[in-house]
Motif scaffolding. Structure first.
Motif, PDB file in Angstrom:
ATOM      1  N   GLY A  64      16.693  72.995   2.811  1.00 11.33           N
ATOM      2  CA  GLY A  64      18.075  73.184   3.229  1.00 11.33           C
ATOM      3  C   GLY A  64      19.006  73.471   2.060  1.00 11.33           C
ATOM      4  N   GLN A  65      20.291  73.578   2.360  1.00  8.54           N
ATOM      5  CA  GLN A  65      21.297  73.870   1.347  1.00  8.54           C
ATOM      6  C   GLN A  65      21.577  72.658   0.467  1.00  8.54           C
ATOM      7  OE1 GLN A  65      24.653  75.198   3.687  1.00  8.54           O
ATOM      8  NE2 GLN A  65      24.122  77.322   3.251  1.00  8.54           N
ATOM      9  N   TYR A  66      21.881  72.933  -0.774  1.00  6.00           N
ATOM     10  CA  TYR A  66      22.344  71.929  -1.737  1.00  6.00           C
ATOM     11  C   TYR A  66      21.368  70.778  -1.954  1.00  6.00           C
ATOM     12  CZ  TYR A  66      26.522  74.503  -0.461  1.00  6.00           C
ATOM     13  OH  TYR A  66      27.402  75.508  -0.190  1.00  6.00           O
ATOM     14  N   VAL A  67      20.099  70.996  -1.678  1.00  5.10           N
ATOM     15  CA  VAL A  67      19.098  69.941  -1.838  1.00  5.10           C
ATOM     16  C   VAL A  67      19.086  69.400  -3.263  1.00  5.10           C
ATOM     17  CG1 VAL A  67      16.606  69.467  -1.841  1.00  5.10           C
ATOM     18  CG2 VAL A  67      17.654  70.675   0.078  1.00  5.10           C
ATOM     19  N   PHE A  68      19.294  70.276  -4.255  1.00  2.50           N
ATOM     20  CA  PHE A  68      19.224  69.870  -5.655  1.00  2.50           C
ATOM     21  C   PHE A  68      20.579  69.948  -6.359  1.00  2.50           C
ATOM     22  CE2 PHE A  68      15.083  71.613  -4.431  1.00  2.50           C
ATOM     23  CZ  PHE A  68      14.312  70.477  -4.612  1.00  2.50           C
ATOM     24  N   ASP A  69      21.666  69.924  -5.617  1.00  2.00           N
ATOM     25  CA  ASP A  69      23.005  69.987  -6.204  1.00  2.00           C
ATOM     26  C   ASP A  69      23.197  68.803  -7.167  1.00  2.00           C
ATOM     27  OD1 ASP A  69      25.515  71.254  -6.413  1.00  2.00           O
ATOM     28  OD2 ASP A  69      26.409  69.787  -5.043  1.00  2.00           O
ATOM     29  N   GLY A  70      23.605  69.075  -8.389  1.00  2.00           N
ATOM     30  CA  GLY A  70      23.800  68.007  -9.374  1.00  2.00           C
ATOM     31  C   GLY A  70      22.507  67.474  -9.957  1.00  2.00           C
TER      32      GLY A  70
ATOM     33  N   GLY B 224      21.116  68.288   0.478  1.00  2.00           N
ATOM     34  CA  GLY B 224      21.489  67.194  -0.407  1.00  2.00           C
ATOM     35  C   GLY B 224      20.451  66.107  -0.567  1.00  2.00           C
ATOM     36  N   ALA B 225      19.245  66.342  -0.095  1.00  2.00           N
ATOM     37  CA  ALA B 225      18.220  65.290  -0.113  1.00  2.00           C
ATOM     38  C   ALA B 225      17.980  64.712  -1.505  1.00  2.00           C
ATOM     39  CB  ALA B 225      16.908  65.801   0.467  1.00  2.00           C
ATOM     40  N   PHE B 226      18.098  65.548  -2.540  1.00  2.00           N
ATOM     41  CA  PHE B 226      17.862  65.100  -3.912  1.00  2.00           C
ATOM     42  C   PHE B 226      19.067  65.393  -4.810  1.00  2.00           C
ATOM     43  CE2 PHE B 226      13.714  65.741  -2.036  1.00  2.00           C
ATOM     44  CZ  PHE B 226      13.087  64.547  -2.340  1.00  2.00           C
ATOM     45  N   GLU B 227      20.254  65.437  -4.231  1.00  2.00           N
ATOM     46  CA  GLU B 227      21.436  65.738  -5.041  1.00  2.00           C
ATOM     47  C   GLU B 227      21.756  64.572  -5.978  1.00  2.00           C
ATOM     48  OE1 GLU B 227      25.188  64.456  -2.188  1.00  2.00           O
ATOM     49  OE2 GLU B 227      24.678  66.561  -2.364  1.00  2.00           O
ATOM     50  N   ASN B 228      22.252  64.934  -7.133  1.00  2.00           N
ATOM     51  CA  ASN B 228      22.651  63.965  -8.165  1.00  2.00           C
ATOM     52  C   ASN B 228      21.516  63.046  -8.623  1.00  2.00           C
ATOM     53  OD1 ASN B 228      25.333  64.941  -8.278  1.00  2.00           O
ATOM     54  ND2 ASN B 228      25.793  63.794  -6.419  1.00  2.00           N
TER      55      ASN B 228
ATOM     56  N   ALA C 200      18.714  61.883   1.620  1.00  2.00           N
ATOM     57  CA  ALA C 200      17.730  60.792   1.688  1.00  2.00           C
ATOM     58  C   ALA C 200      17.523  60.099   0.339  1.00  2.00           C
ATOM     59  CB  ALA C 200      16.399  61.312   2.216  1.00  2.00           C
ATOM     60  N   PHE C 201      17.546  60.867  -0.745  1.00  2.00           N
ATOM     61  CA  PHE C 201      17.333  60.308  -2.077  1.00  2.00           C
ATOM     62  C   PHE C 201      18.517  60.597  -3.007  1.00  2.00           C
ATOM     63  CE2 PHE C 201      13.129  60.982  -0.295  1.00  2.00           C
ATOM     64  CZ  PHE C 201      12.496  59.784  -0.574  1.00  2.00           C
ATOM     65  N   ALA C 202      19.649  60.967  -2.460  1.00  2.00           N
ATOM     66  CA  ALA C 202      20.824  61.328  -3.271  1.00  2.00           C
ATOM     67  C   ALA C 202      21.252  60.171  -4.167  1.00  2.00           C
ATOM     68  CB  ALA C 202      21.981  61.736  -2.368  1.00  2.00           C
TER      69      ALA C 202
ATOM     70  N   ARG D 222      10.273  70.264   6.492  1.00  2.56           N
ATOM     71  CA  ARG D 222      11.688  70.549   6.220  1.00  2.56           C
ATOM     72  C   ARG D 222      12.306  69.445   5.368  1.00  2.56           C
ATOM     73  NH1 ARG D 222      15.259  74.163   7.786  1.00  2.56           N
ATOM     74  NH2 ARG D 222      17.440  73.606   7.723  1.00  2.56           N
ATOM     75  N   ILE D 223      13.126  69.890   4.396  1.00  2.25           N
ATOM     76  CA  ILE D 223      13.933  68.983   3.574  1.00  2.25           C
ATOM     77  C   ILE D 223      15.380  69.400   3.788  1.00  2.25           C
ATOM     78  CG2 ILE D 223      14.449  68.148   1.259  1.00  2.25           C
ATOM     79  CD1 ILE D 223      11.597  68.999   0.447  1.00  2.25           C
ATOM     80  N   GLU D 224      16.194  68.491   4.278  1.00  3.36           N
ATOM     81  CA  GLU D 224      17.582  68.802   4.622  1.00  3.36           C
ATOM     82  C   GLU D 224      18.506  68.753   3.408  1.00  3.36           C
ATOM     83  OE1 GLU D 224      18.635  70.143   7.273  1.00  3.36           O
ATOM     84  OE2 GLU D 224      17.028  69.710   8.681  1.00  3.36           O
TER      85      GLU D 224
END
Length: 93
Positions: free
Chosen positions: A77-83, A57-61, A35-37, A53-55
């Protein structure tokens, strides 16, 4: 965002390079994938208690994101904060 909003859809703000701050209305219950990637200027965000719930990759990168408050009942969820290496997450009750 309008007060009647109940969810933030997949990729809704993805890549919004000038988005620095956002206020999520209290009736939002769901934040979808990416959503905010890629919101590279986003610095802080408060997730209201209503968000259940936050799905993934929502905030990735979101590389400038440094501060986030999330309620303890929110499922992340998984990878919400990846990068997103600098984010400090505060869990609130």
């Amino acid at each position: 965002m309008p007060n009647g909003l109940t969810s933030i859809g997949q990729g809704a703000f993805s890549g919004c390079g000038n988005l620095t701050n956002i206020i999520i209305p209290d009736n939002v219950t769901y934040i979808d994938n990416v959503a905010f990637a890629g919101c590279h200027s986003l610095r802080s965000i408060d997730i209201p208690k209503s968000v259940k719930r936050i799905e993934g990759g929502a905030f990735e990168n979101c590389d400038k994101l440094t501060s986030m408050n999330i309620h303890s009942s929110t499922v992340i969820g998984q990878y919400v904060f990846d990068g997103t290496p600098n984010v400090k997450i505060t869990i609130v009750n």
